[in-house]
Structures are given as structure tokens and as C-alpha cells.
Design an enzyme around this catalytic site. Structure first.
Site, PDB file in Angstrom:
ATOM      1  N   LYS A 170       0.983  -1.050  -0.171  1.00 56.21           N
ATOM      2  CA  LYS A 170      -0.468   0.149   0.052  1.00 56.21           C
ATOM      3  C   LYS A 170       1.278   0.940   0.248  1.00 56.21           C
ATOM      4  O   LYS A 170       1.238   1.406   0.811  1.00 56.21           O
ATOM      5  CB  LYS A 170      -0.707   0.021   1.142  1.00 56.21           C
ATOM      6  CG  LYS A 170      -2.197   1.300   1.086  1.00 56.21           C
ATOM      7  CD  LYS A 170      -2.172   1.833   2.503  1.00 56.21           C
ATOM      8  CE  LYS A 170      -1.440   3.518   3.057  1.00 56.21           C
ATOM      9  NZ  LYS A 170      -1.296   4.273   2.237  1.00 56.21           N
ATOM     10  N   GLU A 245       9.396   1.888  11.229  1.00 62.42           N
ATOM     11  CA  GLU A 245      10.791   3.059  10.648  1.00 62.42           C
ATOM     12  C   GLU A 245       9.625   3.854  11.009  1.00 62.42           C
ATOM     13  O   GLU A 245       9.100   4.777   9.630  1.00 62.42           O
ATOM     14  CB  GLU A 245      11.593   3.049   9.878  1.00 62.42           C
ATOM     15  CG  GLU A 245      12.265   3.826   9.387  1.00 62.42           C
ATOM     16  CD  GLU A 245      12.571   5.194   9.104  1.00 62.42           C
ATOM     17  OE1 GLU A 245      12.226   5.858   9.479  1.00 62.42           O
ATOM     18  OE2 GLU A 245      12.550   5.115   8.197  1.00 62.42           O
ATOM     19  N   CYS A 279      13.280  11.425   7.197  1.00 62.91           N
ATOM     20  CA  CYS A 279      13.042  11.467   9.143  1.00 62.91           C
ATOM     21  C   CYS A 279      14.029  11.146   9.917  1.00 62.91           C
ATOM     22  O   CYS A 279      14.494  11.271  11.068  1.00 62.91           O
ATOM     23  CB  CYS A 279      12.234  10.354   9.564  1.00 62.91           C
ATOM     24  SG  CYS A 279      13.151   8.194   7.974  1.00 62.91           S
ATOM     25  N   GLU A 378       8.555  16.630  15.209  1.00 63.67           N
ATOM     26  CA  GLU A 378       9.194  16.436  14.064  1.00 63.67           C
ATOM     27  C   GLU A 378       8.555  17.221  13.280  1.00 63.67           C
ATOM     28  O   GLU A 378       7.181  16.651  12.435  1.00 63.67           O
ATOM     29  CB  GLU A 378       8.655  14.587  13.619  1.00 63.67           C
ATOM     30  CG  GLU A 378       9.867  14.758  12.443  1.00 63.67           C
ATOM     31  CD  GLU A 378       9.776  12.950  12.236  1.00 63.67           C
ATOM     32  OE1 GLU A 378      10.588  12.585  11.762  1.00 63.67           O
ATOM     33  OE2 GLU A 378       8.892  12.473  12.313  1.00 63.67           O
TER      34      GLU A 378
END
Length: 489
Positions: A170, A245, A279, A378
Site C-alpha cells: 500500500k 521505521e 526522518c 518532528e
């Protein structure tokens, strides 16, 4: 205009059970670049059944057969690499040079790495009185993000196939067309029917159906920590393996002996690359307090040199991937100003002269404290927080004072000090003095940055199950007398 209205299931391009059109927006123009159909739980069930059916035979293929398959996949990928680069620029805004030389290139790199690992990987070994066998885990759900779309697909699909697993992908609905090209690559390479399947859709619908499906044996997810928590919750009732992750807020420690000009300029550009949408970006720059003025001067100059604009014209920085992302970043920049950080460069709003597209000014804050929102959350945009420290112990403490633990960066000259700091950082990867990426180095994080590792031989482990074989068969006369005894757990 791109269209990806069918799903790739059981070796065929098929219509969704209940078609639902979804526009994909070019973030540089805010205009539609194409459309896809969104799937639902029924589409997922069909795809999982195809993968389950294919697993019985594909899991028994030989190393040599999978080597041959990966070689064909590499050849098919090379033929579409330019197409991938072009569409990545259109769907998520990566500048053309970055899309071609990094985004599309790294997909090929992951395929080649998996091939090289497969050639010598030990899937079984004798250990004392037993044998350990590593077997393909089964049907895998692969849920990938929009920020490095083909990188994350390749980093999951390549080892999964190398290990003999089957899968349902996906991809992100924000950047779906590169995934469609990847599916076409799989078809062109002759991947057996049902081994690779792809269903477009939304995370709360298709992602949730995949992660909760009883016939899925493992989920490999890359994305936000919040979404990763939901994946884990959905997977919990069936006790399937969950490999994640997730987010990061990586510290970049400039030691007292660091070359400030090189370290600061390199750190700023490392964050702004890919519009800050990595990231592991070094978004917290930790600097000696007595060198803050020098750091600010270099940071301001560097930010002023970074070009932002139309990604087809090869600027340093293109747009961020979506309006939702743009709005989030703008809110956090405004919060940084409100909380009293020193705005060194950039700030709220689009860059001067740009009135359309999701473009964010390269923004640098100084005199940030580690309890400020911009140091904790973040941001996922081209925003850097410069934090002062008084000594190395405090620098390490600040670096580790984060819910995340994906990466840590160190700039300096004294090898002994660098080694000591690296050992103390609670992160999955330490990068010293701006090294080149290594596709064999394990990638993943501590704490809320996820579970498990990708890349290289470590990337195989997520897709393998461990079986111990203890043989108590009586020895033949030629083997001598006596039997092997199994020791109960």
C-alpha cells in the site's frame, strides 16, 4: 495527467471492488497531476488471498531462482528509471536532479544490495546438537510513505522477495504513481503471479485492513510515529510481527574542535535537502554556547544561498509534498517565534516572489532550548533548531533527551572524543563528519523511532522466521551408538 485506476493483484491489473476516485496534487502548482482509485477492505482481502496462494510455491524457490528474479527486476528497473524520476518530481515535488540522482537511483541500489546479500546469506547453520533454519515469514503487508516513495518501496520489496516472501504493497496516496511504475517493473521482470500485489488507498482504510488481516504474517511500515502506533494496535489481535521505521528529531553535535564553517553549512543543507522531509534529518544542531554568534553568521549566510522554486528548474529545494504538510510546518514555525527562539533566517510564509505551491522558506532558529516545541516535534520541513550547550556531557544529554532515536550526527576532529560521544548516543545510526550513505549499514531507530532495521543483511531479518531442528533419530551402526536428546524448554 497520470491515471492509476487499477490495482495489481495476482499478476493482473484489476478494477477495484468499489471504485473511488482520488486526485493527486502537484505540490509545486497546486493543480491535479492525475488520479487514482482508492481501495477498501474487500480489495485488501482479494490481494492477501493472492499472496497467500502464491506463498506455498514461492517460499520453496531456490536461492538461484530468486537471484535470477532479482537480476531481471534490476534490468526492468533500469529501463524505467527516468520515468520514475520524472513522476517523483511531479507527485511529491523533488527537484529534478534530486529525483534522478538520489530518489530513483536509490531504488536500484536497494535491488542490487539485496541481490548481493542473497548470494551469500546463510539461511541455515548447524549449532551444537541442532540446526537453525531461517525461513520466509509469509505474507507481508508493506505500507510506505510519500517522502522517499521509491526508496521505501525498494527497501522493503527487495529483501522480501530475496527471502521468499509474498506481499501486498500500500503506497502513499500522496505519491502513488511511482508505485504504479514499480508494479509495472515487477510485471516486466516476470515476478510470479501473487508474489507482489499492490492496492492504492488511505491508511485508515487499506492500511488498517492490511495490518489487521489474519492472513498477513508481518507488517513493515514506514511513516509517522502516530500512524505506527495505530498499525501496531491493529496488528496486536493476530500477534503478527510489526516492523516500523518512524519519526526522528536527530541531534547534530558540533564538538568544540569542529570546523564551524563546514559543519554548520553542511548541517543546514542536510536538513533542507528533500525539503526537510527526511526522518533522519539533523534538525537539532547542538553547538558550543561560546560559539553561537559564529554559528549564527554561517547559518544565516548558508540559508541565504539556498534556492527554492520550481522543481523542474533544479533549485536546491522544491515544495513540501502537500497542503497538510505545508500548514503543519507553518504552524510550527510560528510557534517557534512565539516561544522566543531567535529567527536567524526564513520564517512564516512562502519565499519572496512565490505565490503558489507548497514552498517553505529554509528557516533557522537559534538560541533554542530543548523544551521548545520546535525542538521536540518532528517538523518534517526545512527548519533547523540551533541549541547551545556548555560542555560535552550536556550535549549528549540534550541529544538523548528526545522521544526519538533514529540518528545522531557528530562533527569534530578528535577521534577519541568522537568515539566516546558516539557510544553514548541512544540512536540507531551515528553519522560522523558527513559520511556518504552506505546501503549495507542497518537503518532504523531506538525508542519511538521504531522497531527493527532495514538495508543490507539486517534488512533480511524482518522477513525471516527462525526454526530450530533437533534430531533425535537413533544413529545407524556406521554412525556409532547413542541418540541425541532434546532438552525441553
Amino acid at each position: 495527467m497520470h491515471q492509476s485506476l487499477k490495482f495489481y493483484i495476482d499478476g493482473q491489473w484489476v478494477d477495484p471492488v468499489s471504485p473511488q476516485r482520488h486526485q493527486v496534487i502537484n505540490p509545486a502548482t497546486e493543480a491535479p497531476v492525475g488520479e487514482i482509485n482508492l481501495g477498501n477492505a474487500q480489495d485488501v482481502d482479494i490481494a492477501v488471498k493472492a499472496a497467500r496462494k502464491a506463498f506455498d510455491s514461492f517460499s520453496q524457490t531456490s536461492r538461484e531462482e530468486r537471484i535470477d528474479l532479482l537480476e531481471r527486476m534490476i534490468d526492468a528497473y533500469k529501463a524505467r528509471r527516468n520515468d520514475l524520476a520524472k513522476v517523483i518530481t511531479e507527485e511529491m515535488g523533488a527537484p529534478s536532479h534530486l529525483a534522478a540522482n538520489l530518489h530513483a537511483m536509490v531504488g536500484q541500489l536497494h535491488l542490487k544490495t539485496a541481490l548481493e546479500v542473497l548470494k551469500t546469506y546463510h539461511f541455515d547453520h548447524e549449532r551444537g546438537g541442532h540446526r537453525v533454519e531461517l525461513e520466509p515469514i509469509g505474507v507481508c503487508a508493506l505500507i510506505t510513505p510519500w517522502n522517499w516513495p521509491i526508496n521505501q518501496i525498494a527497501a522493503k520489496v527487495s529483501p522480501a522477495i530475496a527471502c521468499g516472501c509474498t506481499m501486498v504493497l500500500k503506497p502513499s496516496e500522496v505519491s502513488p504513481f511511482s508505485a504504479t511504475i514499480w508494479a509495472e517493473v515487477m510485471e516486466a521482470a516476470g515476478v510470479p503471479a501473487g508474489v507482489f500485489n499492490m492496492v492504492h488507498g488511505l491508511g485508515p482504510v487499506v492500511g488498517a485492513a492490511l495490518s489487521s488481516h489474519p492472513d498477513v504474517d508481518m507488517v513493515s511500515f514506514t511513516g509517522s510515529t502516530g500512524a505506527g502506533i495505530e498499525v501496531a494496535r491493529n496488528a496486536a489481535p493476530t500477534i503478527k510481527r510489526v516492523h516500523t521505521e518512524l519519526g526522528g528529531k536527530s541531534a547534530n553535535i558540533l564538538l568544540p574542535d569542529a570546523d564551524i564553517e563546514k559543519a554548520v553549512s553542511g548541517g543546514i543543507r542536510a536538513v533542507t535537502a528533500n525539503s526537510g522531509q527526511s526522518c533522519n534529518a539533523p534538525t537539532r544542531m547542538l553547538v558550543p554556547a561560546d560559539r553561537m554568534d559564529e554559528v549564527i553568521a554561517v547559518a544565516r549566510a548558508t540559508a541565504g544561498e539556498i534556492s527554492v522554486g520550481d522543481p523542474t528548474q533544479n533549485p536546491d529545494v522544491g515544495p513540501v509534498a502537500s497542503k497538510a504538510q505545508f500548514d503543519k510546518i507553518q504552524g510550527l514555525i510560528e510557534q517557534g517565534v512565539a516561544e522566543g527562539a531567535t529567527l536567524v533566517a526564513g520564517g512564516p510564509g512562502r519565499p519572496e516572489g512565490i505565490d503558489k505551491g507548497y514552498f517553505v522558506q529554509p528557516t533557522v532558529f537559534a538560541n533554542v532550548t530543548n523544551d521548545m516545541t520546535i525542538a521536540r516535534e518532528e517538523i518534517f520541513g526545512p527548519v533547523i533548531s540551533i541549541i547551545p550547550y556548555k560542555d560535552i556531557d550536556e550535549a549528549v544529554a540534550i541529544a538523548n533527551d528526545s522521544p526519538y532515536g533514529l540518528a545522531g550526527y557528530i562533527q569534530g576532529k578528535d577521534h577519541e572524543t568522537i568515539a566516546s560521544v558516539a557510544k553514548r548516543l541512544r540512536v540507531g545510526q551515528v553519522l560522523i563528519n558527513q559520511p556518504r550513505p552506505d546501503p549495507m549499514a542497518p537503518f532504523g531507530g531506538y525508542k519511538q523511532s521504531g522497531n527493527g532495521r532495514e538495508w543490507g543483511d539486517h534488512g533480511f531479518e524482518a522477513f525471516l522466521e527462525v526454526k530450530a531442528v533437533l534430531d533425535g533419530t537413533p544413529a545407524t551402526a556406521s554412525e556409532g551408538s547413542g541418540t541425541k536428546q532434546a532438552v525441553p524448554a
